[in-house]
Write a protein that holds these residues in place. Structure first.
Motif, mmCIF file in Angstrom:
data_model
loop_
_atom_site.group_PDB
_atom_site.id
_atom_site.type_symbol
_atom_site.label_atom_id
_atom_site.label_comp_id
_atom_site.label_asym_id
_atom_site.label_seq_id
_atom_site.Cartn_x
_atom_site.Cartn_y
_atom_site.Cartn_z
ATOM 1 N N THR A 357 0.946 -1.480 -0.058
ATOM 2 C CA THR A 357 0.006 -0.115 0.156
ATOM 3 C C THR A 357 0.761 1.167 0.112
ATOM 4 N N ASN A 358 0.377 2.305 -0.691
ATOM 5 C CA ASN A 358 1.089 3.487 -0.735
ATOM 6 C C ASN A 358 1.149 4.149 0.970
ATOM 7 N N GLU A 359 1.666 5.346 1.145
ATOM 8 C CA GLU A 359 1.638 5.744 2.528
ATOM 9 C C GLU A 359 0.218 6.264 2.865
ATOM 10 N N ASN A 360 -0.496 6.775 2.152
ATOM 11 C CA ASN A 360 -1.911 7.009 2.711
ATOM 12 C C ASN A 360 -2.862 6.183 2.311
ATOM 13 N N SER A 361 -2.600 5.213 1.704
ATOM 14 C CA SER A 361 -3.225 3.901 1.635
ATOM 15 C C SER A 361 -4.465 4.005 0.701
ATOM 16 N N THR A 362 -4.296 4.743 -0.257
ATOM 17 C CA THR A 362 -5.160 4.957 -1.254
ATOM 18 C C THR A 362 -4.952 3.919 -2.167
ATOM 19 N N SER A 363 -4.026 3.080 -2.636
ATOM 20 C CA SER A 363 -3.842 2.262 -3.421
ATOM 21 C C SER A 363 -3.090 1.020 -2.827
ATOM 22 N N GLU A 364 -3.719 -0.182 -3.062
ATOM 23 C CA GLU A 364 -3.196 -1.404 -2.481
ATOM 24 C C GLU A 364 -3.012 -2.474 -3.497
ATOM 25 N N ILE A 365 -2.004 -3.300 -3.643
ATOM 26 C CA ILE A 365 -1.676 -4.303 -4.481
ATOM 27 C C ILE A 365 -1.925 -5.570 -3.338
ATOM 28 N N VAL A 374 10.836 -8.375 -9.393
ATOM 29 C CA VAL A 374 9.472 -8.017 -8.726
ATOM 30 C C VAL A 374 8.164 -7.900 -9.489
ATOM 31 N N TYR A 375 7.008 -8.568 -8.999
ATOM 32 C CA TYR A 375 5.933 -8.774 -9.664
ATOM 33 C C TYR A 375 4.591 -8.309 -8.829
ATOM 34 N N PRO A 376 4.046 -6.998 -9.265
ATOM 35 C CA PRO A 376 2.820 -6.666 -8.249
ATOM 36 C C PRO A 376 1.582 -7.510 -9.011
ATOM 37 N N VAL A 377 0.867 -8.080 -7.855
ATOM 38 C CA VAL A 377 -0.295 -9.139 -8.301
ATOM 39 C C VAL A 377 -1.569 -8.326 -7.821
ATOM 40 N N GLU A 378 -2.471 -8.529 -8.695
ATOM 41 C CA GLU A 378 -3.943 -8.152 -8.470
ATOM 42 C C GLU A 378 -4.569 -9.350 -8.254
ATOM 43 N N VAL A 379 -5.627 -9.468 -7.504
ATOM 44 C CA VAL A 379 -6.492 -10.586 -7.245
ATOM 45 C C VAL A 379 -7.797 -10.269 -7.523
#
Length: 434
Positions: A357-365, A374-379
């Motif tokens: 998550t970014n610092e203000n939790s507005t974006s979560e992977i 590194v692989y970001p994964v969306e479920v």
């Protein structure tokens, strides 16, 4: 039943640098079964000793004279123990701490004798640091069965072989069958007793009875192995996991346990469950870079159970809500799907696993994998392919490629691939680990 760990066990047998093998894992994941199968299939003979409440095992390790110990084992089993040809198995060896220490002397004095032991992680907690032969043993961990192993247990070997070919663009033609099998796995999970019963009789009530029995056994183990001052906290954490995963934000919240609960009050209890292999932490990372460990936020994490089927049983979700389309499964789809994905990655790979998550939790992977990159994964639980957070992350990090696990068909997009949920095991093995 076929277990993928068998390949690693065979590699251990053939290794010139072999030490005694410690096979660990949570209770009821099949350690005894796979060791006995290994002995029967890979050796000319096998000597098996269950150390739980066994007077012979308690008296065997009065000293560490290997000649005396091997003579006693031969007399006890009625079998001659032959170097490199006989597998000696000590089951539940954590019940005899001196037996754990003896592994050091098997390693140093009789490396030609093949010794494998099964330990319950919960029971082992009481003995680590009291004679555990660090550096003198090889260790493997057995997890609940993966979806691939579940297919094989269901008699779907031809289907599993077809998936092994990695023809990702072809599998949409058998999508309905794979989704139905996946829903069955969501209910049954990967505990071998439940899988074996379901494969033979397809009785969902028997499966849930087995799952509830395993949960009761775990509770009994808590009472047996966990100090009384930690016991209520351990049970509170264990029982909170379904609710924690059902939240939209799956970050573990201490206050969910009780009003005013703080990390320092429960840290020891959560560590006990982790050490027992009954729960798994997935920590947040602050940056997409190798090694992810450098960017770990140790205070922020998600918690998953050791098994998907036990999650349904612990939450008391009716079988029909998992095996058939329903409003309830839709509401809890995030919990089941993330648990499933985490479990497949854990059972099938050794890749470090995190979430972002970014610092203000507005974006979560949902997850971040580390292979060679590194692989970001969306479920996604269904076929909805709108992945705003993943798209945002890829736009902000032009060196990254993303993965999306969903019920939609395989497809390749710019810097992103959609992998059907039912193909996770095979895709990871062939594309990220090869």
């Amino acid at each position: 039943m076929e277990r993928s760990l068998f390949t690693k066990m065979q590699a251990w047998k053939d290794s010139p640098n072999r030490c005694p093998l410690v096979l660990d894992g949570a209770r009821q994941v099949g350690k005894t079964w796979i060791l006995r199968q290994f002995g029967e299939k890979s050796y000319k003979d096998m000597v098996y000793v269950n150390c739980d409440r066994n007077a012979f095992a308690q008296s065997l390790f009065v000293d560490y004279d290997m000649s005396r110990i091997l003579t006693a084992l031969s007399a006890y089993s009625g079998k001659k123990i032959l170097p490199n040809e006989t597998l000696v198995i000590f089951d539940e060896i954590q019940e005899v701490p001196a037996g754990l220490t003896a592994l050091k002397y098997f390693c140093e004095d009789r490396p030609d004798i093949h010794v494998a032991v099964a330990v319950s992680l919960l029971g082992l907690q009481n003995h680590v640091g009291t004679g555990f032969p660090v550096g003198k043993v090889d260790r493997l961990r057995l997890y609940p069965m993966s979806f691939k192993e579940f297919l094989l247990a269901m008699g779907e070997s031809p289907l599993a072989d077809y998936l092994e070919e990695g023809k990702w663009n072809e599998y949409f033609v058998i999508k309905d069958k794979l989704i139905n099998l996946l829903r069955e796995y969501y209910f049954v999970g990967g505990m071998p007793l439940a899988v074996d019963a379901y494969s033979k009789r397809r009785d969902i009530f028997e499966v849930r009875e087995i799952q509830n029995k395993i949960l009761m056994d775990y509770n009994d183990d808590f009472s047996k192995h966990i100090p009384s001052n930690d016991l209520p906290k351990v049970r509170a954490i264990w029982n909170s996991v379904p609710g924690q995963l059902a939240k939209e934000n799956k970050k573990f919240i201490w206050g969910y346990l009780r009003k005013g609960a703080r990390a320092k009050d429960y840290e020891n209890a959560i560590q006990r469950l982790m050490d027992a292999g009954l729960i798994h932490k997935v920590h947040r990372v602050k940056k997409f870079d190798i090694p992810l460990k450098f960017y770990e936020d140790s205070n922020t994490f998600k918690v998953f159970l050791n098994d998907l089927g036990l999650l349904g049983a612990l939450a008391n979700v009716p079988a029909k809500e998992i095996l058939a389309e329903s409003r309830l499964l839709t509401e809890y789809k995030g919990a089941f799907t993330e648990q499933y994905v985490e479990q497949q990655i854990r059972c099938s790979t050794d890749m470090p696993l995190y979430y972002y998550t970014n610092e203000n939790s507005t974006s979560e992977i949902d997850f971040v994998l580390q292979a060679e990159r590194v692989y970001p994964v969306e479920v996604k639980a269904e076929e909805n392919l709108k992945a705003k957070s993943l798209a945002y992350v890829l736009k902000a990090n032009n060196q990254l490629n993303g993965l999306r696990f969903s019920m939609a068909d395989y497809r390749e997009e710019a810097r992103m691939k959609n992998i059907p949920l039912y193909l996770i095991d095979w895709y990871l093995e062939k594309e990220l680990l090869s």
